[in-house]
Design an enzyme around this catalytic site. Structure first.
Site, PDB file in Angstrom:
ATOM      1  N   GLU A   1      40.427  47.506  33.505  1.00  0.00           N
ATOM      2  CA  GLU A   1      39.083  47.398  34.149  1.00  0.00           C
ATOM      3  C   GLU A   1      38.336  48.752  34.463  1.00  0.00           C
ATOM      4  O   GLU A   1      39.141  49.815  35.289  1.00  0.00           O
ATOM      5  CB  GLU A   1      39.369  46.812  35.331  1.00  0.00           C
ATOM      6  CG  GLU A   1      37.812  46.438  36.166  1.00  0.00           C
ATOM      7  CD  GLU A   1      38.204  45.959  37.748  1.00  0.00           C
ATOM      8  OE1 GLU A   1      39.007  46.408  38.146  1.00  0.00           O
ATOM      9  OE2 GLU A   1      37.708  44.649  37.859  1.00  0.00           O
TER      10      GLU A   1
ATOM     11  N   CYS B   1      33.105  42.923  39.605  1.00  0.00           N
ATOM     12  CA  CYS B   1      34.594  42.408  39.060  1.00  0.00           C
ATOM     13  C   CYS B   1      34.409  41.011  37.931  1.00  0.00           C
ATOM     14  O   CYS B   1      35.315  41.141  37.080  1.00  0.00           O
ATOM     15  CB  CYS B   1      35.212  41.864  40.072  1.00  0.00           C
ATOM     16  SG  CYS B   1      34.164  40.250  41.023  1.00  0.00           S
TER      17      CYS B   1
ATOM     18  N   GLY C   1      39.806  42.753  46.147  1.00  0.00           N
ATOM     19  CA  GLY C   1      39.769  44.206  45.754  1.00  0.00           C
ATOM     20  C   GLY C   1      40.476  44.363  44.466  1.00  0.00           C
ATOM     21  O   GLY C   1      40.566  43.245  43.707  1.00  0.00           O
ATOM     22  N   SER C   2      41.282  45.536  44.149  1.00  0.00           N
ATOM     23  CA  SER C   2      41.919  45.710  43.055  1.00  0.00           C
ATOM     24  C   SER C   2      43.174  44.814  42.817  1.00  0.00           C
ATOM     25  O   SER C   2      43.623  44.493  43.805  1.00  0.00           O
ATOM     26  CB  SER C   2      42.123  47.166  42.815  1.00  0.00           C
ATOM     27  OG  SER C   2      43.021  47.479  43.834  1.00  0.00           O
TER      28      SER C   2
ATOM     29  N   GLU D   1      41.307  37.639  45.701  1.00  0.00           N
ATOM     30  CA  GLU D   1      40.389  37.852  44.503  1.00  0.00           C
ATOM     31  C   GLU D   1      40.405  39.255  43.955  1.00  0.00           C
ATOM     32  O   GLU D   1      39.989  40.254  44.578  1.00  0.00           O
ATOM     33  CB  GLU D   1      39.009  37.659  45.225  1.00  0.00           C
ATOM     34  CG  GLU D   1      38.906  36.442  46.049  1.00  0.00           C
ATOM     35  CD  GLU D   1      38.639  35.196  45.204  1.00  0.00           C
ATOM     36  OE1 GLU D   1      38.166  35.258  43.963  1.00  0.00           O
ATOM     37  OE2 GLU D   1      39.222  33.987  45.618  1.00  0.00           O
ATOM     38  N   LEU D   2      40.794  39.531  42.757  1.00  0.00           N
ATOM     39  CA  LEU D   2      41.003  40.664  42.186  1.00  0.00           C
ATOM     40  C   LEU D   2      40.149  41.213  41.032  1.00  0.00           C
ATOM     41  O   LEU D   2      39.204  40.538  40.975  1.00  0.00           O
ATOM     42  CB  LEU D   2      42.694  40.706  41.839  1.00  0.00           C
ATOM     43  CG  LEU D   2      43.667  40.052  43.091  1.00  0.00           C
ATOM     44  CD1 LEU D   2      45.010  40.108  42.637  1.00  0.00           C
ATOM     45  CD2 LEU D   2      43.282  41.217  44.323  1.00  0.00           C
TER      46      LEU D   2
HETATM   47  P1  NAD Z   1      40.636  48.475  46.397  1.00  0.00           P
HETATM   48  O1  NAD Z   1      41.879  47.339  46.259  1.00  0.00           O
HETATM   49  O2  NAD Z   1      40.670  49.770  46.445  1.00  0.00           O
HETATM   50  O3  NAD Z   1      40.242  48.023  48.081  1.00  0.00           O
HETATM   51  C1  NAD Z   1      39.768  46.770  48.557  1.00  0.00           C
HETATM   52  C2  NAD Z   1      40.083  46.573  50.053  1.00  0.00           C
HETATM   53  O4  NAD Z   1      41.532  46.712  50.125  1.00  0.00           O
HETATM   54  C3  NAD Z   1      39.665  47.932  50.968  1.00  0.00           C
HETATM   55  O5  NAD Z   1      39.122  47.329  52.078  1.00  0.00           O
HETATM   56  C4  NAD Z   1      40.800  48.810  51.035  1.00  0.00           C
HETATM   57  O6  NAD Z   1      40.854  49.677  52.115  1.00  0.00           O
HETATM   58  C5  NAD Z   1      41.889  47.806  51.083  1.00  0.00           C
HETATM   59  N1  NAD Z   1      43.360  48.345  50.283  1.00  0.00           N
HETATM   60  C6  NAD Z   1      43.440  48.853  49.200  1.00  0.00           C
HETATM   61  N2  NAD Z   1      44.680  49.040  49.037  1.00  0.00           N
HETATM   62  C7  NAD Z   1      45.442  48.718  50.011  1.00  0.00           C
HETATM   63  C8  NAD Z   1      46.639  48.675  50.132  1.00  0.00           C
HETATM   64  N3  NAD Z   1      47.600  49.047  49.449  1.00  0.00           N
HETATM   65  N4  NAD Z   1      47.055  48.000  51.520  1.00  0.00           N
HETATM   66  C9  NAD Z   1      46.082  47.444  52.270  1.00  0.00           C
HETATM   67  N5  NAD Z   1      44.834  47.624  52.140  1.00  0.00           N
HETATM   68  C10 NAD Z   1      44.534  47.924  50.984  1.00  0.00           C
HETATM   69  O7  NAD Z   1      39.424  47.780  45.764  1.00  0.00           O
HETATM   70  P2  NAD Z   1      37.830  48.547  45.695  1.00  0.00           P
HETATM   71  O8  NAD Z   1      38.045  49.631  44.828  1.00  0.00           O
HETATM   72  O9  NAD Z   1      37.433  48.419  47.061  1.00  0.00           O
HETATM   73  O10 NAD Z   1      37.340  47.305  45.142  1.00  0.00           O
HETATM   74  C11 NAD Z   1      37.172  47.163  43.572  1.00  0.00           C
HETATM   75  C12 NAD Z   1      37.920  46.368  43.120  1.00  0.00           C
HETATM   76  O11 NAD Z   1      37.831  44.937  43.700  1.00  0.00           O
HETATM   77  C13 NAD Z   1      37.890  45.850  41.583  1.00  0.00           C
HETATM   78  O12 NAD Z   1      38.982  45.639  40.923  1.00  0.00           O
HETATM   79  C14 NAD Z   1      37.100  44.876  41.584  1.00  0.00           C
HETATM   80  O13 NAD Z   1      37.293  43.859  40.472  1.00  0.00           O
HETATM   81  C15 NAD Z   1      37.683  43.926  42.712  1.00  0.00           C
HETATM   82  N6  NAD Z   1      36.730  42.984  43.154  1.00  0.00           N
HETATM   83  C16 NAD Z   1      37.132  41.588  42.874  1.00  0.00           C
HETATM   84  C17 NAD Z   1      36.192  40.694  43.324  1.00  0.00           C
HETATM   85  C18 NAD Z   1      36.555  39.282  43.143  1.00  0.00           C
HETATM   86  O14 NAD Z   1      36.002  38.222  43.808  1.00  0.00           O
HETATM   87  N7  NAD Z   1      37.695  38.832  42.268  1.00  0.00           N
HETATM   88  C19 NAD Z   1      35.133  40.803  43.889  1.00  0.00           C
HETATM   89  C20 NAD Z   1      34.723  41.932  44.269  1.00  0.00           C
HETATM   90  C21 NAD Z   1      35.543  43.113  43.828  1.00  0.00           C
END
Ligand code: NAD
Length: 478
Positions: A386, A290, A234-235, A256-257
């Protein structure tokens, strides 16, 4: 059953319950999350938001099934996971449809770019598992690789199928018990993994599905002392929060961010081919990738040709209704994403020169057009942050040293591209601090290790390196 059920021609799913201890059970709370079709803003379904008690029940199940699953012969585990794969393959058309509806992408893109490559990736994990040796003799000691334990898998919305594959499949193969918390924005695709686990007759508690909110379900999983590892995609901000919580009980953590990857064009590059490859990463999936190469680092000497090609090539992508077969790029996935990208476009208009802004398709959905900014300053927001939308920032350089410096001028280090004479391109690629990099027509593979330098993450997914993230190392002296 969700309100968008089989009879409406929508996703064909079981009750939108939780999948805990091998059973479909309702949440102990009464909180539901609406899943929206971003192309129409219609509500596709409602899924339960798991409560703390639901999560604790599931953790208990994972903990009690771990001793048995971890001791199951690896080849027997492989047979179970093969059945999961069989189920996913059998239902791939339905999965692609569900994914396309909740993500807002064209069906063909959902199938060809979101589902098929990751089914092939599962096969690669099978090959690794078949040949993997969990024990190794050294001169003075033996090394044993053992499963980590109960693993919380927290996944994002932008690749709702692939990001789950990369955690759940190697996690199960290596003998861990899995708690999956998919993104609240695209949870429907995740349901197929629970259905597949049921079909494969995985012992209760080995795989469990907990849809819900990140700050709730995710945080409980990260804090609980019975969870041994958190693997988060995620982010970067979400990853930092989760990481801090998980560190309190010293869990194993992989992150993986985000990214803001650079494509470096050298003099002598095949410009049209290079720019097309860059734009594919920036526009397809509406830039919600990402590893998108959203910074184009190009020689100032080629500025007129580069800008001409960028405009011409951009016009060849059709943005619009994902239901229309000729559409390449659908809407952004959510209102929040639409607002975020729109805000960055306004910032870009202040910070840089707008080279091209595509028409915004008509419709109720979160539609957006492609945008290119040029003469972008390396330190500006649109070069550093990003955006996660179809927005390219072109930054010019005068010397090769400057190109490398700009390429590395980022808190991220996830991916990259270098185009130009091969020997020189390889030298530049070696100097960019990033987890993956493609040179010229080098083809990306899901089977290669994927992961970030710097604030793009910790650890790897894919390949034997990703497989081994799910294993502890024990040394025994005899
Ligand atoms: P996000 O961080 O908002 O959420 C990702 C997951 O984490 C979701 O299931 C969400 O519910 C959970 N989450 C978020 N904040 C949390 C917290 N504080 N505590 C616990 N759980 C939490 O990210 P998103 O908007 O779903 O995805 C987009 C981001 O993911 C982009 O920054 C992208 O670059 C990244 N991404 C990275 C990869 C990689 O492999 N490096 C792949 C895909 C997406």
């Amino acid at each position: 059953m969700g309100i968008y059920g089989k009879k409406n021609g929508g996703p064909i799913l079981k009750d939108y319950n939780l999948y805990i201890n091998g059973k479909w059970i309702p949440s102990q709370g009464n909180d539901f999350i609406e899943v929206e079709n971003p192309a129409t803003r219609e509500i596709l379904a409602k899924v339960p938001a798991a409560t703390e008690n639901d999560v604790l029940l599931a953790i208990k199940g994972s903990k009690s099934s771990f001793p048995m699953w971890s001791k199951t012969d690896p080849l027997e585990r492989l047979n179970y996971v093969r059945k999961i794969y069989d189920y996913l393959v059998k239902h791939k058309d339905e999965i692609s449809k569900t994914l396309s509806l909740e993500l807002g992408c064209p069906l063909s893109f959902g199938k060809n770019r979101h589902v098929e490559p990751y089914l092939a990736n599962i096969e690669n994990y099978f090959e690794i598992a078949e040949n993997y040796s969990y024990a190794e003799d050294n001169k003075d000691f033996k090394i044993y690789r053992e499963p980590v334990g109960v693993i919380a898998c927290i996944t994002p919305w932008n690749y709702p199928f692939g990001q789950i594959v990369k955690k759940v499949i190697p996690g199960l193969l290596t003998g861990n018990t899995i708690l999956l918390k998919p993104s609240k924005r695209t949870p429907l695709t995740a349901y197929y993994f629970a259905e597949a686990a049921e079909y494969a007759k995985l012992p209760p508690g080995v795989f469990q599905l907990l849809p819900g909110r990140g700050g709730e379900v995710g945080n409980i999983l990260a804090r609980d002392s019975d969870v041994d590892m958190v693997t988060f995609t995620g982010s970067t901000s979400g990853g930092k929060e989760i990481g801090k919580l998980a560190l309190d009980t010293v869990k194993k953590i992989t992150l993986e961010l985000g990214g803001k990857s650079a494509a470096v064009v050298l003099e002598g590059a095949d410009l049209k081919m290079s720019l097309k490859k860059v734009l594919d990463t920036v526009y397809l999936n509406v830039g919600q990738t990402c590893s998108a190469k959203s910074r184009l680092v190009a020689p100032r000497s080629l500025k007129p040709e580069i800008e001409k090609h960028l405009i011409e090539l951009t016009k060849s992508y059709k943005f619009g209704n994902p239901e229309d077969e000729s559409t390449d790029v659908g809407p952004l996935q959510s209102k929040a994403q639409f607002e975020k990208v729109s805000r960055y476009i306004e910032i870009g208009k202040e910070e840089a020169r707008l080279l091209y802004e595509g028409e915004i398709p008509k419709g109720e959905g979160y539609y957006i057009g492609p945008v290119i900014f040029t003469d972008v300053a390396p330190k500006s927001k649109i070069a550093q942050e990003e955006i996660f939308g179809p927005v390219l920032s072109v930054i010019y350089y005068d010397t090769l040293e400057e190109a490398i410096e700009i390429g590395n001028d980022s808190i991220y280090g996830l991916s990259g591209m270098v185009f130009g004479p091969e020997k020189e391109a390889l030298e530049v690629a070696r100097q960019i601090r990033t987890g993956q990099i493609q040179i010229n027509d080098g083809v990306f593979s899901q089977n290669a290790p994927f992961g970030g330098y710097k604030q793009s993450g910790l650890g790897r997914e894919g390949s034997k390196y990703g497989f081994e993230e799910f294993l502890e190392i024990k040394a025994i002296f005899m």
